[in-house]
Design a protein around this motif. Structure first.
Motif, mmCIF file in Angstrom:
data_model
loop_
_atom_site.group_PDB
_atom_site.id
_atom_site.type_symbol
_atom_site.label_atom_id
_atom_site.label_comp_id
_atom_site.label_asym_id
_atom_site.label_seq_id
_atom_site.Cartn_x
_atom_site.Cartn_y
_atom_site.Cartn_z
ATOM 1 N N LEU A 78 -3.177 -23.128 71.190
ATOM 2 C CA LEU A 78 -3.907 -21.918 71.553
ATOM 3 C C LEU A 78 -3.056 -21.012 72.450
ATOM 4 O O LEU A 78 -3.054 -19.779 72.286
ATOM 5 N N THR A 79 -2.299 -21.614 73.346
ATOM 6 C CA THR A 79 -1.396 -20.845 74.212
ATOM 7 C C THR A 79 -0.324 -20.150 73.386
ATOM 8 O O THR A 79 -0.021 -18.972 73.602
ATOM 9 N N ILE A 80 0.223 -20.879 72.422
ATOM 10 C CA ILE A 80 1.266 -20.299 71.544
ATOM 11 C C ILE A 80 0.696 -19.135 70.741
ATOM 12 O O ILE A 80 1.322 -18.080 70.621
ATOM 13 N N ILE A 81 -0.489 -19.289 70.195
ATOM 14 C CA ILE A 81 -1.112 -18.213 69.406
ATOM 15 C C ILE A 81 -1.382 -16.990 70.280
ATOM 16 O O ILE A 81 -1.147 -15.849 69.866
ATOM 17 N N LEU A 82 -1.853 -17.197 71.511
ATOM 18 C CA LEU A 82 -2.103 -16.064 72.408
ATOM 19 C C LEU A 82 -0.810 -15.331 72.768
ATOM 20 O O LEU A 82 -0.783 -14.093 72.827
ATOM 21 N N ILE A 83 0.268 -16.065 72.986
ATOM 22 C CA ILE A 83 1.562 -15.428 73.281
ATOM 23 C C ILE A 83 2.041 -14.628 72.087
ATOM 24 O O ILE A 83 2.502 -13.489 72.230
ATOM 25 N N VAL A 91 2.685 -10.525 71.922
ATOM 26 C CA VAL A 91 3.970 -9.933 71.498
ATOM 27 C C VAL A 91 3.747 -8.964 70.339
ATOM 28 O O VAL A 91 4.280 -7.853 70.327
ATOM 29 N N VAL A 92 2.940 -9.367 69.365
ATOM 30 C CA VAL A 92 2.655 -8.488 68.216
ATOM 31 C C VAL A 92 1.942 -7.224 68.683
ATOM 32 O O VAL A 92 2.262 -6.112 68.225
ATOM 33 N N LEU A 93 0.996 -7.359 69.596
ATOM 34 C CA LEU A 93 0.290 -6.194 70.122
ATOM 35 C C LEU A 93 1.247 -5.249 70.854
ATOM 36 O O LEU A 93 1.178 -4.023 70.673
ATOM 37 N N ALA A 94 2.157 -5.817 71.655
ATOM 38 C CA ALA A 94 3.141 -4.990 72.369
ATOM 39 C C ALA A 94 4.046 -4.248 71.388
ATOM 40 O O ALA A 94 4.327 -3.057 71.566
#
Length: 160
Positions: A5-10, A14-17
């Motif tokens: 879940l932490t990896i998916i949120l990171i 990044v994709v949003l940025a």
């Protein structure tokens, strides 16, 4: 919190940025293009010319002044551009051409074109008749679709 879940949120952050950065860069480039288009339209003039030759060449091989080559972005210097060699009055000039105008511009005929600097933006009229550009070749899927339609038409005629 689990590791996956932490990896998916990171990854989502990044994709949003990246998307936000692309949005702002795209809007900036769009404004710059609109300004350049307005400048080209203000400098446009209609000229009568005799088209000697037209072809696609690399910018370096086209015979433009060195300043044109230097002002072109590095990623576009190797790209092929539409080049027209034309006689305007007593001078023979090498001009760059828009793709739509390049398709309908006849060779060895006189034409009235809209020119902005060394760039041909549109073809107004041609003395004689405009030669239509050759039809675009159909790819594999276009030919298969055409064959299927022909077979369907034959089957429909037989069933009548």
């Amino acid at each position: 919190m689990p590791l996956w879940l932490t990896i998916i949120l990171i990854i989502l952050a990044v994709v949003l940025a990246v998307l936000v950065i692309l949005y702002f860069v795209g809007s900036k480039l769009q404004k710059r293009q609109a300004e350049q288009q307005a400048l080209m339209e203000s400098m446009a003039q209609t000229v009568s010319m005799l088209v000697i030759d037209k072809k696609r060449l690399r910018l370096k091989d086209a015979g433009f002044p060195k300043m044109v080559y230097e002002q072109t972005p590095k990623y576009l210097r190797r790209a092929k551009v539409a080049v027209v060699k034309a006689k305007i009055g007593p001078k023979i000039m090498t001009l760059m051409c828009d793709e739509r105008a390049f398709a309908v511009l006849p060779i060895k005929q006189e034409a009235k074109v809209v020119v902005s600097g060394i760039y041909i933006t549109a073809v107004k009229s041609v003395r004689g008749s405009i030669v239509a550009p050759p039809p675009k070749k159909k790819g594999l899927f276009g030919r298969l679709k055409k064959d299927k339609k022909a077979k369907d038409d034959k089957a429909a005629k037989k069933s009548r």
